[in-house]
Design an enzyme around this catalytic site. Structure first.
Site, mmCIF file in Angstrom:
data_model
loop_
_atom_site.group_PDB
_atom_site.id
_atom_site.type_symbol
_atom_site.label_atom_id
_atom_site.label_comp_id
_atom_site.label_asym_id
_atom_site.label_seq_id
_atom_site.Cartn_x
_atom_site.Cartn_y
_atom_site.Cartn_z
ATOM 1 N N TYR A 7 0.817 -1.221 0.000
ATOM 2 C CA TYR A 7 0.000 0.000 0.000
ATOM 3 C C TYR A 7 0.849 1.269 0.000
ATOM 4 O O TYR A 7 0.320 2.365 -0.061
ATOM 5 C CB TYR A 7 -0.895 0.016 1.254
ATOM 6 C CG TYR A 7 -0.091 -0.165 2.519
ATOM 7 C CD1 TYR A 7 0.539 0.918 3.121
ATOM 8 C CD2 TYR A 7 0.091 -1.426 3.068
ATOM 9 C CE1 TYR A 7 1.327 0.744 4.246
ATOM 10 C CE2 TYR A 7 0.867 -1.603 4.200
ATOM 11 C CZ TYR A 7 1.473 -0.510 4.790
ATOM 12 O OH TYR A 7 2.251 -0.682 5.895
ATOM 13 N N GLY A 8 2.176 1.121 0.087
ATOM 14 C CA GLY A 8 3.033 2.298 0.253
ATOM 15 C C GLY A 8 4.164 2.367 -0.737
ATOM 16 O O GLY A 8 3.960 2.313 -1.956
ATOM 17 N N SER A 9 5.379 2.444 -0.222
ATOM 18 C CA SER A 9 6.553 2.702 -1.056
ATOM 19 C C SER A 9 6.926 1.537 -1.967
ATOM 20 O O SER A 9 7.762 1.700 -2.857
ATOM 21 C CB SER A 9 7.754 3.072 -0.183
ATOM 22 O OG SER A 9 8.171 1.957 0.578
ATOM 23 N N LEU A 10 6.319 0.356 -1.785
ATOM 24 C CA LEU A 10 6.621 -0.795 -2.648
ATOM 25 C C LEU A 10 5.697 -0.901 -3.865
ATOM 26 O O LEU A 10 5.884 -1.757 -4.720
ATOM 27 C CB LEU A 10 6.549 -2.102 -1.836
ATOM 28 C CG LEU A 10 7.661 -2.290 -0.811
ATOM 29 C CD1 LEU A 10 7.341 -3.451 0.123
ATOM 30 C CD2 LEU A 10 9.002 -2.511 -1.492
ATOM 31 N N GLU A 82 10.930 -5.150 5.790
ATOM 32 C CA GLU A 82 9.945 -4.469 6.642
ATOM 33 C C GLU A 82 10.265 -4.594 8.130
ATOM 34 O O GLU A 82 9.478 -4.189 8.972
ATOM 35 C CB GLU A 82 8.535 -5.003 6.349
ATOM 36 C CG GLU A 82 8.090 -4.796 4.913
ATOM 37 C CD GLU A 82 7.789 -3.347 4.550
ATOM 38 O OE1 GLU A 82 8.087 -2.426 5.368
ATOM 39 O OE2 GLU A 82 7.258 -3.108 3.468
#
Length: 152
Positions: A7-10, A82
């Site tokens: 949902y983010g930087s990936l 993570e």
């Protein structure tokens, strides 16, 4: 193979997406875009403007992201990346499929489960930060993600 919701930087076109496509880390195949069935607070925090999904179901917004099919090697890499279990935990989340890869027999509106990296370890003020339904490092929020190599 495992399903992982990012949902983010990936996500595609985000700063850490190259880690998802690096075959040295394992295999990751895009399956679909999706949104969480439950609401969660997606916040941007720390001096590095990191997106965090707070494991507070029912609060925040339904969060948009991407689902990938990953092999065991990539799953282990993502756990390391993570910082599981100190920064994030890998849990299961229910997702509603938005746009799907036809080869996987997924259809828009269907429900699936996938792993997600969320956190129960956060600063006391994080639940009161603005929440987002879709993360973009270059978004209107003005909180540009700081890459690991640029952190001091």
């Amino acid at each position: 193979m495992h399903r992982v919701f990012v949902y983010g930087s990936l996500k595609r076109s985000q700063p850490n997406y190259p880690y998802m496509t690096d075959s040295n880390n394992g295999k990751a195949e895009f399956l679909s875009t999706a949104v969480t069935v439950q609401k969660y607070p997606l916040v941007i925090a720390t001096n590095y403007n990191i997106p965090f999904l707070l494991n507070l179901p029912g609060q925040g917004k339904r969060v948009n992201g991407e689902v990938y099919k990953v092999d065991e090697k990539m799953l282990k890499y993502l756990d390391w990346f993570e910082k599981v279990p100190t920064m994030y935990q890998r849990t299961v989340v229910e997702l509603e499929v938005k746009m799907a890869n036809r080869e996987e027999n997924l259809s828009p509106g269907s429900i699936m489960e996938a792993f997600v990296y969320s956190t129960t370890t956060y600063q006391p003020d994080w639940p009161s930060l603005p929440t987002y339904d879709n993360y973009d490092s270059n978004g209107d929020h003005g909180l540009k993600f700081v890459l690991r190599e640029d952190r001091k």
